[in-house]
Design an enzyme around this catalytic site. Structure first.
Site, short mmCIF file in Angstrom:
data_model
loop_
_atom_site.label_atom_id
_atom_site.label_comp_id
_atom_site.label_asym_id
_atom_site.label_seq_id
_atom_site.Cartn_x
_atom_site.Cartn_y
_atom_site.Cartn_z
N LYS A 1 -10.78 11.10 40.83
CA LYS A 1 -9.33 11.17 40.94
C LYS A 1 -8.69 10.73 39.62
O LYS A 1 -9.33 10.06 38.81
CB LYS A 1 -8.83 10.20 42.03
CG LYS A 1 -9.12 10.65 43.44
CD LYS A 1 -8.56 9.64 44.44
CE LYS A 1 -8.89 10.04 45.88
NZ LYS A 1 -8.21 11.28 46.31
N ARG B 1 -14.15 14.08 55.50
CA ARG B 1 -14.74 15.01 56.49
C ARG B 1 -16.27 14.90 56.50
O ARG B 1 -16.91 15.12 57.52
CB ARG B 1 -14.26 16.43 56.22
CG ARG B 1 -14.63 16.97 54.86
CD ARG B 1 -13.78 18.16 54.43
NE ARG B 1 -12.50 17.74 53.85
CZ ARG B 1 -11.58 18.58 53.40
NH1 ARG B 1 -11.77 19.89 53.47
NH2 ARG B 1 -10.45 18.12 52.89
N1 BES Z 1 -8.40 9.92 50.86
C1 BES Z 1 -8.01 11.18 50.34
C2 BES Z 1 -6.73 11.70 50.98
C3 BES Z 1 -5.45 11.10 50.51
C4 BES Z 1 -4.93 11.45 49.30
C5 BES Z 1 -4.76 10.25 51.31
C6 BES Z 1 -3.72 10.93 48.89
C7 BES Z 1 -3.57 9.72 50.91
C8 BES Z 1 -3.04 10.06 49.70
C9 BES Z 1 -9.11 12.21 50.59
O1 BES Z 1 -10.39 11.74 50.59
C10 BES Z 1 -8.99 13.21 49.49
O2 BES Z 1 -9.22 12.85 48.38
N2 BES Z 1 -8.64 14.43 49.84
C11 BES Z 1 -8.47 15.45 48.89
C12 BES Z 1 -9.07 16.72 49.46
C13 BES Z 1 -9.19 17.83 48.48
C14 BES Z 1 -10.21 17.48 47.42
C15 BES Z 1 -9.61 19.07 49.22
C16 BES Z 1 -6.97 15.62 48.64
O3 BES Z 1 -6.19 15.48 49.58
O4 BES Z 1 -6.60 15.85 47.49
MN MN Z 2 -11.22 11.69 48.64
#
Ligand code: BES
Ligand code: MN
Ligand code: ZN
Length: 502
Positions: free
Chosen positions: A279, A353
């Site tokens: 990230k 997931r």
């Molecule tokens: N934990 C995050 C989701 C999230 C992101 C929650 C921002 C709250 C605020 C999750 O594991 C994630 O990183 N999801 C990605 C999925 C994508 C890579 C398909 C996302 O939401 O960007």
């Molecule tokens: Mn994630």
């Protein structure tokens, strides 16, 4: 904060009740609530309204001292808006006003004599529960790791004034409100603790502590046991981090032995860096909240255990961090989930997931009456629903519509609302992989829906719902912190189930 119920019969005047402060409602049209009327023998309250010192609008307050003929030391007037329009927002605001005004009074005990019976589409029990939640929410401070504790609201004791005939109802509502607040506080606390403290092991120890305190059964599986169960998907997320993964099973078996359990599965990523699909740096600290699904499962079980709810409930938590390292899973890696289905991991940041799917397969053994998973799953859910509603996903048949309705109405009952989203085959196509049974991402379009579609493939053997709480579990900015959502929704959902099973 200590809550109690004080009853009053027709022969006793409210004016004779002793208290540090008695809070009563007044309306915008300079009208007094019945309780305010009873304190106005001297005409002082009417005079205060006439003088314009308080508008009567929701949120307006006026503190009077030593009102003639009133035994309480102070009378706190609380604006309730237009007479006859008392709704849940105004009622919650009234409780908050009491907290704010009394915070400055250093420990005064409060007697709430508000017209709780007049709240539209609600009842006395609702008003008591929600006032407790507001007051406890207001006094919560995340100062466990601060060397100097912040001083919280000055009120130590709050009593609700109710008619003697309503005593039993009120006492039950009070117990519910306190148990719910205790569960919410636990969830907030776990969410706010950082990733170096709230590790998978810490979550497991929290579950063990709850088990001891409330006589629940608990089991914690470690990496070896998870390997034996062939949880290849969950373990692929745990490859990068230094913290040992834990798989937690916490059982509150308050129902009949033969009754199928309701199962809660909570995403327990104790820190989500994204893994090799790292990230960006900005705001990454907030990914300590990626275990709020797990936190809400523990908070909910704490609440129902305190209430000795007559229902079988099993909480399941796959807990790990998601870290990059030389041993971490790489984009393109293919893993075999516990279900036997293979997954091409195109993005290691779509890890929620991956841990949930194995947990969802694991819970088949409980032959559940229903399974609800709770997860801070997608940023896309925040984009579509903002911070007001959790995303609710289920299949669209009659059994699932019924489960969705149970969850939606439990949310409405507590203000901890959810909004239903679709799961359809057309979205499932986005998860096609050239090399495995499915990919773990479906592209940017409808991201919260394709995430739910992924989970759906692991839930064919029971009735299932998914709550995406990415937008509701915590607040960013100046008020940064865990909200304790959706513990109120889940606890109410389970309370309703227990009532229906009677
Ligand atoms: N934990 C995050 C989701 C999230 C992101 C929650 C921002 C709250 C605020 C999750 O594991 C994630 O990183 N999801 C990605 C999925 C994508 C890579 C398909 C996302 O939401 O960007
Ligand atoms: Mn994630
Ligand atoms: Zn995550």
């Amino acid at each position: 904060m200590d809550f109690s119920i004080k009853t009053i019969d027709a022969k006793t005047s409210i004016a004779s009740l002793k208290a540090g402060c008695i809070a009563v409602g007044i309306y915008e049209n300079k009208k007094l609530s019945p309780q305010a009327q009873a304190l106005d023998k001297s005409g002082e309250i009417t005079a205060a309204l006439k003088s314009g010192d308080i508008s009567g609008k929701p949120g307006s307050t006026l503190l009077l001292r030593k009102v003639a003929g009133v035994a309480a030391e102070r009378v706190l007037l609380i604006g309730l808006g237009a007479d006859g329009e008392l709704n849940d927002k105004v009622t919650s605001m009234a409780a908050l006003c009491v907290a704010r005004v009394l915070a400055t009074l250093g420990g005064a005990d409060a007697l709430l004599a508000l017209p709780f019976d007049a709240v539209k589409e609600r009842d006395l029990a609702w008003a008591i529960r929600s006032s407790i939640l507001v007051l406890r929410d207001n006094s919560y401070r995340s100062d466990t790791l601060k060397s100097k504790k912040e001083t919280t609201s000055g009120i130590k004791k709050v009593a609700f004034l109710v008619a003697a005939a309503k005593a039993a109802v009120a006492k039950e509502a009070l117990a519910q409100g306190v148990a719910l607040a205790n569960g919410i506080d636990l969830t907030k606390e776990l969410g706010n603790l950082p990733g170096n403290v709230c590790t998978p092991t810490y979550l497991a120890n929290t579950a063990k502590k709850l088990a001891k305190e409330f006589k629940l059964s608990v089991e914690v599986l470690d990496r070896k046991q998870l390997e034996a169960l062939k949880m290849g998907s969950f373990l692929s997320v745990a490859r990068g981090g230094g913290e040992a993964p834990k798989f937690i099973i916490l059982k509150h078996l308050g129902g009949k032995a033969k009754d199928a359990p309701t199962v809660l599965v909570g995403k327990g990523i104790t820190f989500d860096t994204g893994g090799i699909s790292l990230k960006g740096g900005a705001g990454m600290d907030e990914m300590k909240y990626d275990m709020c699904g797990a936190g809400s499962v523990l908070g909910t079980i704490r609440a129902i255990a305190e209430l000795k709810l007559k229902l079988n409930v099993i909480g399941v938590i796959p807990a790990t961090e998601n870290m990059p390292s030389g041993t971490a899973t790489k984009p393109g890696d293919i893993v075999t989930s516990m279900s036997g289905q293979t997954i091409e991991i195109l993005n290691t940041d779509a890890e929620g997931r991956l841990v949930l799917c194995d947990a969802l397969t694991y819970v088949e053994r409980f032959k559940p009456a229903a399974v609800v998973d709770i997860a801070t799953l997608t940023g896309a859910c925040v984009t579509s629903l903002g911070h007001h509603n959790s995303g609710l996903f289920t299949r669209h048949d009659s059994a699932h519509d019924a489960l969705a309705e149970e969850l939606l109405s439990a949310g409405k009952a507590t203000g901890d609302t959810a909004w239903r989203m679709p799961i359809e085959d057309s979205y499932q196509e986005q998860l096609k992989s050239n090399f495995a049974d499915m990919a773990n991402i479906g592209g940017p379009a409808g991201g919260s829906i394709t995430a739910a579609c992924f989970l759906e493939r692991y839930t064919k053997k029971y009735t299932w719902a998914h709550l995406d709480i990415a937008g509701t579990a915590w607040k960013s900015g100046a008020a940064k912190g865990a909200t304790g959502r959706p513990v109120a929704l889940l606890t109410t959902f389970l309370m309703n189930r227990a009532a229906a099973a009677k």
